[in-house]
Scaffold this active site. Structure first.
Site, PDB file in Angstrom:
ATOM      1  N   GLY A  28       0.810  -1.215   0.000  1.00 21.74           N
ATOM      2  CA  GLY A  28       0.000   0.000   0.000  1.00 21.74           C
ATOM      3  C   GLY A  28       0.843   1.265   0.000  1.00 21.74           C
ATOM      4  O   GLY A  28       2.041   1.245  -0.257  1.00 21.74           O
ATOM      5  N   TYR A  29       0.175   2.374   0.299  1.00 27.17           N
ATOM      6  CA  TYR A  29       0.776   3.699   0.221  1.00 27.17           C
ATOM      7  C   TYR A  29       1.420   3.845  -1.158  1.00 27.17           C
ATOM      8  O   TYR A  29       2.605   4.145  -1.300  1.00 27.17           O
ATOM      9  CB  TYR A  29       1.793   3.932   1.358  1.00 27.17           C
ATOM     10  N   HIS A  31       2.758   4.539  -4.852  1.00 30.69           N
ATOM     11  CA  HIS A  31       3.475   5.668  -5.450  1.00 30.69           C
ATOM     12  C   HIS A  31       3.758   5.365  -6.920  1.00 30.69           C
ATOM     13  O   HIS A  31       3.291   4.329  -7.450  1.00 30.69           O
ATOM     14  CB  HIS A  31       4.744   5.963  -4.660  1.00 30.69           C
ATOM     15  N   GLY A  33       6.215   4.190  -8.406  1.00 31.58           N
ATOM     16  CA  GLY A  33       6.815   2.877  -8.663  1.00 31.58           C
ATOM     17  C   GLY A  33       5.732   1.812  -8.817  1.00 31.58           C
ATOM     18  O   GLY A  33       5.732   1.022  -9.771  1.00 31.58           O
ATOM     19  N   HIS A  34       4.785   1.795  -7.877  1.00 29.89           N
ATOM     20  CA  HIS A  34       3.684   0.832  -7.967  1.00 29.89           C
ATOM     21  C   HIS A  34       2.862   1.082  -9.234  1.00 29.89           C
ATOM     22  O   HIS A  34       2.431   0.159  -9.904  1.00 29.89           O
ATOM     23  CB  HIS A  34       2.740   0.972  -6.765  1.00 29.89           C
ATOM     24  N   GLY A 144       9.261  -4.656  -8.474  1.00 28.49           N
ATOM     25  CA  GLY A 144      10.193  -3.606  -8.870  1.00 28.49           C
ATOM     26  C   GLY A 144      11.639  -4.040  -8.656  1.00 28.49           C
ATOM     27  O   GLY A 144      11.963  -4.735  -7.687  1.00 28.49           O
ATOM     28  N   LYS A 146      13.854  -2.068  -7.744  1.00 29.87           N
ATOM     29  CA  LYS A 146      14.345  -1.288  -6.603  1.00 29.87           C
ATOM     30  C   LYS A 146      14.704  -2.225  -5.444  1.00 29.87           C
ATOM     31  O   LYS A 146      15.726  -2.083  -4.805  1.00 29.87           O
ATOM     32  CB  LYS A 146      13.251  -0.279  -6.220  1.00 29.87           C
ATOM     33  N   ASP A 147      13.809  -3.193  -5.175  1.00 27.24           N
ATOM     34  CA  ASP A 147      14.087  -4.207  -4.151  1.00 27.24           C
ATOM     35  C   ASP A 147      14.695  -5.402  -4.879  1.00 27.24           C
ATOM     36  O   ASP A 147      14.037  -6.436  -5.062  1.00 27.24           O
ATOM     37  CB  ASP A 147      12.800  -4.573  -3.411  1.00 27.24           C
ATOM     38  N   GLN A 150      14.959  -8.847  -3.156  1.00 27.46           N
ATOM     39  CA  GLN A 150      13.616  -9.413  -3.046  1.00 27.46           C
ATOM     40  C   GLN A 150      13.201 -10.045  -4.379  1.00 27.46           C
ATOM     41  O   GLN A 150      12.651 -11.150  -4.418  1.00 27.46           O
ATOM     42  CB  GLN A 150      12.627  -8.314  -2.641  1.00 27.46           C
TER      43      GLN A 150
HETATM   44  O1  PAF Z   1       7.824  -5.031  -1.919  1.00 27.52           O
HETATM   45  C1  PAF Z   1       6.846  -5.039  -1.142  1.00 27.52           C
HETATM   46  O2  PAF Z   1       6.041  -4.117  -1.102  1.00 27.52           O
HETATM   47  C2  PAF Z   1       6.646  -6.225  -0.215  1.00 27.52           C
HETATM   48  O3  PAF Z   1       7.851  -6.738   0.230  1.00 27.52           O
HETATM   49  C3  PAF Z   1       5.759  -7.339  -0.831  1.00 27.52           C
HETATM   50  C4  PAF Z   1       6.417  -7.964  -2.048  1.00 27.52           C
HETATM   51  C5  PAF Z   1       4.408  -6.771  -1.212  1.00 27.52           C
HETATM   52  C6  PAF Z   1       5.551  -8.460   0.200  1.00 27.52           C
HETATM   53  O4  PAF Z   1       4.944  -7.970   1.346  1.00 27.52           O
END
Ligand code: PAF
Length: 281
Positions: A28-29, A31, A33-34, A144, A146-147, A150
């Site tokens: 959430g929140y 931006h 990027g999302h 993304g 960015k992470d 992940q």
């Molecule tokens: O990147 C994120 O916002 C979080 O790590 C994700 C992938 C939604 C998992 O909670």
């Protein structure tokens, strides 16, 4: 736009959908990027699903779970505007029902870099991503760059669990001054934000050096460290040159590599990364 407020509602919505499904998991929140992930999913898939869930399992006891920025009404408006079909907004007890005892580990990849500084973080990410993918059952899931760690962990997880879907990595969105867009940027004062920009400067210096023909990872690492350490009030955690898939440190940049950096600015943890392509590769 449909809003699914429980796993049951999301499963019902999923059953009604035919054709390709693009899934953008978020905390959430939302931006820019999302938004770019949603746009990509919109271009490539018939149905777009976004989840909004601040996952307690990926926050350490000293971290910002309680104060992590939240604004679901604003997020829903943004999703509607972006043409999202279904928003999945589960409650914590829905994702972690009483007695839940299963936690996923992506061994090796989870222990380095962010994992070393944020113990248990990637177990939390892997566990929630696996749960969300199991409920939404998308054709493609968008994350993304960015992470970056992940993203590599999620790719490994999907491959290891034989999940029948594509993990799509999307470019980092930056502010005009280069700062990577992140939900945590709201914690930064205007002055701290100025200091935070040194992360991007370090990555740019790394790329410049590689463009000029530097092949030594140690030299590029030293440049990044020196750049970041030159700014007072920026607490460097790591600045490394790594293999883009295994995230193991490299000695020589003789093929595509990734420069990764992390630093604290006024207790706000910031990460960033960039692809390094050696001349002639
Ligand atoms: O990147 C994120 O916002 C979080 O790590 C994700 C992938 C939604 C998992 O909670």
């Amino acid at each position: 736009m449909q809003i699914a407020r429980s796993v049951g509602e999301m499963r019902d919505a999923r059953r009604q959908v035919q054709g390709s499904i693009g899934f953008v998991p978020t905390m959430g929140y939302l931006h820019a990027g999302h938004r770019s992930l949603i746009e990509r999913a919109r271009e490539e898939c018939r149905t777009v699903v976004v989840s909004i869930f601040v996952n307690p399992l990926q926050f350490g006891p000293e971290e910002d779970y309680g104060r992590y920025p939240r604004d679901v009404p604003r997020d829903l408006a943004l999703c509607e505007q972006a043409g999202v079909d279904v928003v999945f907004v589960p409650e914590v007890q829905d994702i972690y029902p009483m007695g839940a005892g299963t936690v996923l580990e992506v061994r090796g990849l989870q222990d380095r870099w962010e994992g070393a500084s944020r113990l248990g973080h990637f177990q939390g990410v892997a566990t929630v991503v696996a749960k969300l993918l199991s409920v939404v059952q998308p054709t493609r899931a968008y994350f993304g760059e960015k992470d970056y760690q992940q993203l590599q962990i999620v790719r490994r997880l999907a491959a290891d669990l034989l999940l029948d879907l594509e993990i799509v990595g999307c470019p980092t969105i930056r502010e005009p001054d280069g700062l990577a867009v992140s939900s945590r940027n709201v914690y930064l004062s205007a002055e701290a934000r100025g200091r935070a920009m040194v992360l991007f400067r370090a990555l740019t210096a790394a790329q410049d050096e590689v463009d000029a023909g530097e092949h030594s990872a140690a030299a590029v690492r030293a440049t990044m460290r020196k750049t970041i350490e030159s700014v007072q009030g920026v607490d460097l955690d790591y600045a490394e040159v790594v293999d883009p898939t295994t995230l193991e440190p490299l000695d020589t940049i003789d093929r595509e590599a990734r420069a990764i950096v992390a630093a604290g600015v006024d207790d706000v943890r910031l990460i960033d990364n960039t692809r390094l392509t050696p001349v002639g590769a």
